[in-house]
Design a protein around this motif. Structure first.
Motif: not given
Length: 314
Positions: A17, A19, A24, A90, A93-97, A179
């Motif tokens: 995966q 990011v 950010s 993103n 949720t701050q989940d950037r994956s 990333k």
């Protein structure tokens, strides 16, 4: 100029995966950015949907020019929907994956729709060229069948090339980092993560950009060169003003879109920086689609009249 090659240290691991770093670095502005982009997305959807509805319902807008405008509005909604919902998730949720498949899917649809936009803008320029330079032949040249064929061609012309381009990019080995310093899966920031010699891939990006950006832009330039020459030959100043007004909206959109896209994809690699790339991408993927409905409605008397009738009926 030397081409830098990233070498893998040890075994190259398979990336499961990515990011998306996005914004950010602006950690204190995440909620604010979410609100701003959510409002922009709503404006884009409502504005472009309204143009599609007007061009379908109002008899005065049953012309080739507005048929292409409806296609363009549908394209703009599709274009931002590929990018903005993921970015909003993103930010919230701050989940950037994002999975490799999800990233590849986003890139593929983005590239296909970007190619469609380039050629659709060229078709719209040709429509204005025929209307102004060959008005007697306009009903014959831009009949319904030809309009549909040109619109469909614009939608499908980039599909095989961009699917191939996406498959090629994701066949690379990623050994440095997973990333992506961007807010969506675009070609340049992903190629930066690849190890080994990526020169061939970078040159193929330029080649594809030359075909899908430069070629349509040259066709638009040729159309508007003829249009301007024809307008300047018109005897009455009122006729010149009317002709310019029918083209000015489209020309403004062309400058906004092609200007930022050309700087992003065709400037030398040594001038690329993550911050500038994100800013330019933000401009042609989100800001320009937001302003397009306003540009076409506020600068077009027929659209304003249709809009007034629509709301008066409601």
């Amino acid at each position: 100029m030397k081409h830098k090659v990233k070498k893998a240290e040890g075994n190259v691991s398979t990336v499961k995966q990515f990011v998306l770093l996005g914004f950010s670095d602006l950690s204190n502005l995440q909620e604010f950015l979410f609100g701003v982009f959510a409002i922009i997305y709503i404006i884009i959807i409502i504005g472009n949907s309204l143009i599609i509805i007007l061009t379908r319902l109002d008899p005065t807008l049953q012309k080739p020019m507005y048929f292409f405008l409806a296609n363009f509005s549908l394209l703009e909604m599709s274009y931002v929907t590929v990018i903005l919902p993921r970015m909003l998730v993103n930010l919230w949720t701050q989940d950037r994956s994002v999975s490799v498949l999800g990233c590849a899917t986003q890139m593929c649809f983005f590239l296909m729709l970007a190619a469609t936009e380039c050629f659709l803008l060229a078709v719209m320029a040709y429509d204005r060229y025929v209307a102004i330079c060959n008005p007697l032949h306009y009903p014959l040249v831009m009949n319904q069948k030809m309009c549909v064929q040109r619109a469909v061609s614009s939608w499908i012309i980039g599909i095989p090339v961009q699917i191939g381009k996406t498959a090629t990019v994701f066949s690379l080995h990623f050994c440095d980092s997973n990333k992506i310093n961007h807010f969506f899966c675009d070609v340049p920031p992903i190629i930066k993560l690849a190890c080994g010699d990526t020169l061939v891939h970078e040159m193929s990006v330029y080649a594809v950009a030359m075909f899908f950006v430069v070629l349509p832009f040259m066709l638009i330039l040729a159309s508007y060169s003829k249009i301007i020459c024809t307008i300047l030959k018109l005897p009455a100043a009122s006729g010149q003003a009317k002709a310019f007004s029918t083209c000015s909206s489209h020309l403004l959109v062309v400058v906004l879109f092609f200007g930022s896209a050309t700087i992003t994809y065709l400037r030398p690699k040594s001038y690329h920086s993550a911050g500038v790339d994100k800013l330019l991408s933000l401009f042609y993927t989100i800001v320009t689609p937001m302003f397009n409905p306003m540009i076409y409605s506020l600068r077009n008397k027929d659209v304003i009249a249709a809009l007034r009738k629509f709301f008066l009926k409601k």
